[in-house]
Design an enzyme around this catalytic site. Structure first.
Site, PDB file in Angstrom:
ATOM      1  N   ARG A 104     -24.192   7.301   7.476  1.00 50.67           N
ATOM      2  CA  ARG A 104     -23.475   6.397   6.588  1.00 50.67           C
ATOM      3  C   ARG A 104     -24.436   5.357   6.026  1.00 50.67           C
ATOM      4  O   ARG A 104     -25.413   4.990   6.674  1.00 50.67           O
ATOM      5  CB  ARG A 104     -22.344   5.683   7.340  1.00 50.67           C
ATOM      6  CG  ARG A 104     -21.134   6.569   7.624  1.00 50.67           C
ATOM      7  CD  ARG A 104     -20.024   5.819   8.330  1.00 50.67           C
ATOM      8  NE  ARG A 104     -20.422   5.422   9.670  1.00 50.67           N
ATOM      9  CZ  ARG A 104     -20.842   4.222  10.021  1.00 50.67           C
ATOM     10  NH1 ARG A 104     -20.891   3.243   9.135  1.00 50.67           N
ATOM     11  NH2 ARG A 104     -21.208   3.973  11.248  1.00 50.67           N
TER      12      ARG A 104
ATOM     13  N   HIS B 160     -10.762   1.919  14.809  1.00 54.42           N
ATOM     14  CA  HIS B 160     -11.863   2.826  15.164  1.00 54.42           C
ATOM     15  C   HIS B 160     -11.812   3.072  16.677  1.00 54.42           C
ATOM     16  O   HIS B 160     -12.635   2.555  17.419  1.00 54.42           O
ATOM     17  CB  HIS B 160     -13.185   2.170  14.742  1.00 54.42           C
ATOM     18  CG  HIS B 160     -14.376   3.066  14.781  1.00 54.42           C
ATOM     19  ND1 HIS B 160     -15.667   2.581  14.806  1.00 54.42           N
ATOM     20  CD2 HIS B 160     -14.512   4.412  14.791  1.00 54.42           C
ATOM     21  CE1 HIS B 160     -16.525   3.582  14.821  1.00 54.42           C
ATOM     22  NE2 HIS B 160     -15.850   4.710  14.817  1.00 54.42           N
TER      23      HIS B 160
ATOM     24  N   SER C 146     -19.977   2.987  16.436  1.00 51.04           N
ATOM     25  CA  SER C 146     -20.456   4.344  16.205  1.00 51.04           C
ATOM     26  C   SER C 146     -21.559   4.707  17.202  1.00 51.04           C
ATOM     27  O   SER C 146     -22.454   3.898  17.464  1.00 51.04           O
ATOM     28  CB  SER C 146     -21.002   4.457  14.783  1.00 51.04           C
ATOM     29  OG  SER C 146     -19.986   4.112  13.874  1.00 51.04           O
TER      30      SER C 146
ATOM     31  N   ASP D 299     -11.904   9.183  17.646  1.00 52.07           N
ATOM     32  CA  ASP D 299     -12.579   8.283  16.699  1.00 52.07           C
ATOM     33  C   ASP D 299     -11.635   7.297  16.011  1.00 52.07           C
ATOM     34  O   ASP D 299     -12.031   6.171  15.755  1.00 52.07           O
ATOM     35  CB  ASP D 299     -13.314   9.114  15.634  1.00 52.07           C
ATOM     36  CG  ASP D 299     -14.382   8.322  14.890  1.00 52.07           C
ATOM     37  OD1 ASP D 299     -15.211   7.670  15.550  1.00 52.07           O
ATOM     38  OD2 ASP D 299     -14.380   8.339  13.643  1.00 52.07           O
TER      39      ASP D 299
HETATM   40  P1  GTP Z   1     -19.181   8.126  16.570  1.00 53.78           P
HETATM   41  O1  GTP Z   1     -18.762   9.543  16.395  1.00 53.78           O
HETATM   42  O2  GTP Z   1     -20.401   7.776  15.791  1.00 53.78           O
HETATM   43  O3  GTP Z   1     -18.081   7.149  16.277  1.00 53.78           O
HETATM   44  O4  GTP Z   1     -19.692   7.958  18.090  1.00 53.78           O
HETATM   45  P2  GTP Z   1     -18.964   7.891  19.516  1.00 53.78           P
HETATM   46  O5  GTP Z   1     -18.529   6.493  19.790  1.00 53.78           O
HETATM   47  O6  GTP Z   1     -17.934   8.957  19.612  1.00 53.78           O
HETATM   48  O7  GTP Z   1     -20.164   8.187  20.534  1.00 53.78           O
HETATM   49  P3  GTP Z   1     -20.471   9.446  21.475  1.00 53.78           P
HETATM   50  O8  GTP Z   1     -19.406   9.655  22.513  1.00 53.78           O
HETATM   51  O9  GTP Z   1     -20.790  10.604  20.611  1.00 53.78           O
HETATM   52  O10 GTP Z   1     -21.774   8.949  22.243  1.00 53.78           O
HETATM   53  C1  GTP Z   1     -22.960   8.608  21.573  1.00 53.78           C
HETATM   54  C2  GTP Z   1     -24.112   8.561  22.519  1.00 53.78           C
HETATM   55  O11 GTP Z   1     -23.830   7.716  23.635  1.00 53.78           O
HETATM   56  C3  GTP Z   1     -24.484   9.930  23.098  1.00 53.78           C
HETATM   57  O12 GTP Z   1     -25.874  10.071  23.034  1.00 53.78           O
HETATM   58  C4  GTP Z   1     -24.010   9.856  24.518  1.00 53.78           C
HETATM   59  O13 GTP Z   1     -24.787  10.660  25.355  1.00 53.78           O
HETATM   60  C5  GTP Z   1     -24.113   8.367  24.868  1.00 53.78           C
HETATM   61  N1  GTP Z   1     -23.100   7.989  25.877  1.00 53.78           N
HETATM   62  C6  GTP Z   1     -21.768   8.207  25.812  1.00 53.78           C
HETATM   63  N2  GTP Z   1     -21.127   7.752  26.922  1.00 53.78           N
HETATM   64  C7  GTP Z   1     -22.088   7.224  27.721  1.00 53.78           C
HETATM   65  C8  GTP Z   1     -22.072   6.585  29.019  1.00 53.78           C
HETATM   66  O14 GTP Z   1     -21.030   6.428  29.662  1.00 53.78           O
HETATM   67  N3  GTP Z   1     -23.267   6.156  29.501  1.00 53.78           N
HETATM   68  C9  GTP Z   1     -24.428   6.324  28.799  1.00 53.78           C
HETATM   69  N4  GTP Z   1     -25.547   5.864  29.346  1.00 53.78           N
HETATM   70  N5  GTP Z   1     -24.492   6.929  27.585  1.00 53.78           N
HETATM   71  C10 GTP Z   1     -23.346   7.367  27.056  1.00 53.78           C
HETATM   72  C1  SPV Z   2     -19.228   6.933  12.864  1.00 57.02           C
HETATM   73  O1  SPV Z   2     -20.315   6.669  12.346  1.00 57.02           O
HETATM   74  O2  SPV Z   2     -18.523   6.062  13.431  1.00 57.02           O
HETATM   75  C2  SPV Z   2     -18.726   8.324  12.876  1.00 57.02           C
HETATM   76  C3  SPV Z   2     -19.400   9.306  12.061  1.00 57.02           C
HETATM   77  O3  SPV Z   2     -17.721   8.603  13.508  1.00 57.02           O
HETATM   78  S1  SPV Z   2     -19.077   9.086  10.362  1.00 57.02           S
HETATM   79  O4  SPV Z   2     -18.061  10.075   9.972  1.00 57.02           O
HETATM   80  O5  SPV Z   2     -20.316   9.333   9.675  1.00 57.02           O
HETATM   81  O6  SPV Z   2     -18.559   7.767  10.110  1.00 57.02           O
HETATM   82 MN    MN Z   3     -16.855   6.801  14.558  1.00 58.07          MN
END
Ligand code: GTP
Ligand code: SPV
Ligand code: MN
Length: 587
Positions: A69, A226, A248, A277
């Site tokens: 983004r 979010h 994010s 999300d």
């Molecule tokens: P968006 O799709 O961008 O909104 O992200 P999200 O909030 O869904 O994040 P996601 O669960 O994909 O995690 C992003 C990163 O954080 C990954 O590299 C995970 O491995 C790391 N992560 C998630 N949960 C944990 C946790 O409990 N501990 C640690 N150390 N890392 C974590």
């Molecule tokens: C985020 O960035 O919070 C996402 C991925 O979930 S995007 O669809 O690029 O916003």
């Molecule tokens: Mn997101």
């Protein structure tokens, strides 16, 4: 397809503007989608992956300058600048339309216009809202068909109503200097030009379901957030639902698909994913807060997803998934990303399209913001309530971010308004999900900094008012931080599945089953109340990440004070009062 006059009129206007060679209406049928997949493979836009190992899966690479983004090029085009507020970029709507139309004019020449009717939320649900996206990208069509509910059923529900969101996407030449993601909340319109990256072009997602919807929610008395939504089932078979707002790439997908630690599994604990999300929340007939996930798929971060960290997410991506900007393993025509396993492919192509040897190369195979687009129904722990148009009742709202220090593992706010304060002061280290520096701490209220479609001061006020309406039926509000670091820069808390230990405390607090320690910032668990059974983690270490350090929080309070000045007279008096209380508590 539809006789809706407002749709047909807009379509004629847009056709005259972008001048496509032909128009294709997306009907939602598998035959049509399959034909589009074939076409995208024939032009190189997508690569069909190994049908035996990854049935129905594809790989796509975006332009190298178009991988996340672009917050600096994202605009809220309200008539009055003040209505966009201090946290959004603003453009005057008439000049924005002119500039965007100048960029879009003729840009579909020699190309096809795809008309995608889609529903955010189960079709026909009282929560659901309809959008129409025009795009010249098959990749966008195929992603929207996973992420939302698309097709002719949407026209049936829409009828002749004018209540739908217009979305125009033009890929143009992916020129960064002419990339704009513009929202016109007062016109229910989104225009996105010169990008092909998910969050900028899948217009149902952040653009509609957060920026436009947050504005609608304020006017109509509901909330677009979010947030992930998950259900926690205890051994008695009772399910409690919570939502959580993390910025994010700060762990929403991972928490939403959590697998309980072994001891919990044996005892009969289960976790059910409703959303990963976005949450749309309304006050239900019973006066409680109810939530749906408006999406139909997951657009998740690939790197770091593996058999240990998130087996449910990994399983979800095994069929019918589009991978974007991951590495391509040429030996068996599959995909790979950093953190998938310890065996990177040697004969591969990296996310930029260059030959890549994972054993010897010192560049990454997958982009840190590479993603999978996977159907929600693939998820092994998808909630039986996923398609329920009534949503699920929410017991707790959890805020959280990535903080190396200061913020404890978990704490509970004193009451709703204090909880709104806790959400408003959220801060987190930036990630690769948006272009710009990574790892810089910034304030990101409710994880909505890039997604609130109006003045953030009014948004805080809306939260306060929702609490007044909910009264004693309001969810309890908490804050978590899985990301405290030790002196060597390692995460202290094991995270992932073990986060259920913290969720258990949260649920117990909602039910009044466990005590807490009152501190300057709110209620913190007594260390012995967090279940560490089966975990190699000392209670002293736990105490260290539950501690509230008054010096660090005094610095924090100064930062909040400065942040709050942005909102001027629009800062609700309730939040000002909360900040004064915090400062008094720290004395
Ligand atoms: P968006 O799709 O961008 O909104 O992200 P999200 O909030 O869904 O994040 P996601 O669960 O994909 O995690 C992003 C990163 O954080 C990954 O590299 C995970 O491995 C790391 N992560 C998630 N949960 C944990 C946790 O409990 N501990 C640690 N150390 N890392 C974590
Ligand atoms: C985020 O960035 O919070 C996402 C991925 O979930 S995007 O669809 O690029 O916003
Ligand atoms: Mn997101």
């Amino acid at each position: 397809m539809t006789k809706n006059p407002s749709v047909l009129k807009w379509l004629e206007d847009m056709k005259a503007l972008v001048t496509p060679d032909q128009v294709v209406w997306i009907d939602g049928s598998e035959e049509q989608l399959e034909a589009l997949r074939k076409e995208a493979c024939s032009t190189g836009e997508m690569i069909k992956l190994n049908e035996e190992k990854l049935p129905g899966c594809y790989l796509h690479r975006t332009a190298v300058n178009d991988v996340a983004r672009v917050e600096g090029r994202t605009f809220i085009c309200a008539r009055k600048e003040e209505d966009a507020g201090p946290t959004n970029h603003w453009m005057e709507p008439q000049s924005a339309y002119k500039m965007l139309y100048d960029i879009a004019r003729g840009s579909y020449k020699g190309r096809t216009m795809y008309v995608i009717p889609y529903s955010m939320g189960p079709i026909g649900s009282p929560f659901a809202k309809i959008g129409v996206e025009l795009t010249d990208s098959i990749y966008v069509v195929l992603n929207m068909a996973i992420m939302t509910r698309v097709g002719n059923k949407v026209w049936e529900v829409l009828g002749d109503s004018e209540d739908w969101v217009r979305g125009l996407h033009c890929k143009c030449d992916i020129d960064e200097e002419k990339r704009y993601i513009c929202h016109f909340p007062e016109d229910n319109t989104i225009i996105s030009v010169n990008s092909g990256y998910g969050g900028n072009v899948l217009l149902g997602k952040k653009c509609f379901a957060l920026r436009i919807a947050s504005f609608l929610g304020k006017n109509e008395g509901w909330m677009a957030e979010h947030m992930l939504i998950l259900g926690i089932e205890n051994p008695k078979g009772e399910i409690k639902y919570v939502t959580a707002a993390f910025p994010s790439a700060c762990g929403k997908t991972n928490l939403a698909m959590l697998i309980p630690p072994e001891g919990y599994r044996k005892n009969g604990y289960k976790v059910w994913t409703v959303g990963d999300d976005i949450a749309w929340m309304r006050i239900g007939p019973d006066g409680r807060l109810w939530a749906i996930n408006p999406e139909n798929g997951f657009f998740g971060v690939a790197p770091g997803t593996n058999e240990k960290s998130n087996p449910n997410a990994l399983h979800t991506t095994k069929a019918g998934t589009i991978f974007t900007n991951v590495a391509h393993n040429l030996d068996d025509n599959t995909v790979w990303w950093e953190g998938l396993d310890k065996n990177p492919p040697e004969n591969a192509v990296d996310w930029k399209g260059n030959p890549w040897n994972g054993k010897t190369s010192d560049v990454k195979g997958a982009h840190p913001n590479s993603r999978f687009t996977a159907p929600a129904k693939n998820c092994p722990c998808i909630s039986p309530k996923f398609d329920d148009g009534a949503g699920v009742p929410i017991s707790a709202i959890i805020f959280g971010g990535r903080r190396a220090q200061t913020t404890p593992l978990v704490y509970q706010s004193r009451d709703w308004n204090n909880g709104v304060f806790v959400g408003s002061i959220m801060a987190s280290e930036t990630t690769a999900a948006a272009t710009g520096a990574v790892g810089v701490v910034r304030r990101d209220p409710m994880a909505m900094l890039p997604f609130c479609g109006y003045h953030m001061g009014d948004y805080f006020k809306h939260w306060i008012e929702m609490g007044e309406k909910l009264g004693d039926k309001a969810p309890k509000i908490f804050n978590v931080n899985w990301f405290r670091l030790d002196e060597d820069g390692n995460f202290i808390w094991p995270g992932f599945g073990d986060n259920l230990r913290v969720l258990e405390w949260i649920i117990d607090r909602c039910e009044g089953k466990v005590g807490a320690e009152e501190t300057a910032i709110g209620y913190v668990p007594k260390a012995e109340d967090i279940n560490l059974e089966g975990l190699d983690f000392s209670i002293d270490t736990l105490k260290s990440i539950l501690a509230v350090n008054k010096d660090q929080w005094a610095t924090e309070a100064e930062g909040i004070e400065e942040f709050y000045t942005k909102f001027g007279g629009k800062l609700p008096a309730e939040l000002r009062k909360e900040l004064d209380t915090l400062k008094a508590n720290l004395k």
